[in-house]
Design a protein around this motif. Structure first.
Motif: not given
Length: 343
Positions: A86-96, A309-311
């Motif tokens: 779920s942390n990878f999902i969070g990173m992807i969402q921050g990136l998006e 992190m994604g942001v």
């Protein structure tokens, strides 16, 4: 006899152009372009009028022409080893979310092996992406050479331990594990084991394990009680690793789990055994997954800032692409220890 079809007679509708939108909105074509490229620099009333005209005409922006002119695709690629974390999902969402604000798009690849990662990066480069976000700092020599030779802006995530190909964003995995283990020691636990996923050689897990071991060494406690299981085991991995740890140390009184999934599975196994948590054994997690706050007892765990992190990765890449003022090539987003009731 062959007949050519007249699109106006056949009812085919001509695709709206930027000039059509400009005419309907009463502005210059360049203003329409600016509304899509730099909307924050256009007067709000003008922006609203142009977007209303575009909606009426069914106009969609032709990115290809702009990309050919600028040499940029405004697309960023991200590679993650799994979508189960779920942390990878969070990173992807921050990136998006941040890329959308910066007028860029995201392209995703799931790469569980080094070969898949290399193949996906080759595909990304063929698609002319502007930059790439990688998980971890552990990559094949071929992948590193490919990215450097392509001079593709790159951000590696989830670690502050280089060397980095280009840029990095993350937090100290070692410090997070050290602090959590030390918290268990301060709470009175003396026979603590470590549970993780195979392969144990994955750098992200090795850093956590080193932090765990060093905290125990400092306290002059046994630091070599480890157990591993396949990530595909899910919650069952908690039962598997707990059994393995007990074989290593029958007096085991605490466990630091490399993920909340293992920690939750271990609590389920303790419930089946009739063991109190805490009481018979204390358990710590890692990741602050949704289950951490829903399980009983609530997990004490490490909150890892995937979204932040994604942001940060998005801002670092786009900043490089648009020639913004130089920023740190390594960004520390930190971590938090979340206090629960599991030890």
């Amino acid at each position: 006899m062959d007949h050519k079809i007249n699109s106006s007679r056949s009812g085919a509708k001509k695709k709206a152009t930027m000039q059509d939108v400009a005419t309907l909105a009463g502005v210059a074509p360049m203003t329409v372009s600016n509304c899509y490229r730099v909307p924050d620099k256009v007067h709000p009333q003008t922006l609203a009028r142009v977007l209303e005209a575009a909606a009426k005409l069914g106009y969609t922006r032709n990115r290809i022409a702009g990309n050919l002119a600028s040499g940029r695709s405004q697309v960023v690629g991200v590679l993650v080893p799994s979508l189960e974390n779920s942390n990878f999902i969070g990173m992807i969402q921050g990136l998006e979310d941040r890329l959308h604000q910066l007028d860029h798009q995201l392209m995703l690849a799931v790469t569980p092996t080094a070969d898949r990662e290399l193949d996906s990066i080759r595909t990304f480069i063929e698609r002319r992406i502007d930059g790439v976000v990688l998980t971890d700092v552990q990559h094949s020599r071929d992948t590193v050479d490919l990215l450097r030779n392509a001079r593709l802006p790159t951000v590696e995530t989830w670690s502050l331990k280089g060397p980095f190909i280009d840029m990095g964003v993350g937090f100290s995995l070692y410090d997070a594990a050290f602090d959590m283990t030390n918290l268990m020691i301060e709470a009175g636990y003396r026979r603590i084991g470590f549970a993780g996923f195979t392969p144990a050689s994955t750098e992200r897990f090795l850093e956590r394990q080193r932090g765990f071991e060093d905290a125990l060494r400092r306290a002059n406690l046994r630091h070599d009680v480890h157990a591993y299981t396949e990530q595909s085991e899910g919650f069952a991995g908690g039962r598997i690793t707990l059994n393995a740890l007990l074989r290593e140390e029958p007096e085991l009184d605490g466990v630091f789990c490399g993920t909340d999934i293992l920690a939750a599975g271990m609590i389920f196994e303790c419930m089946r055994r009739g063991w109190r948590v805490p009481g018979r054994i204390g358990i710590a997690g890692y990741g602050n997954y949704q289950i951490a706050s829903e399980i009983t007892p609530k997990l004490t765990t490490v909150a890892t800032p995937g979204y932040e992190m994604g942001v940060a990765a998005a801002e670092m890449l786009v900043g490089r692409l648009v020639g913004a003022a130089p920023a740190p090539v390594i960004r520390d987003v930190g971590y938090r220890l979340i206090s629960g009731a599991s030890f």
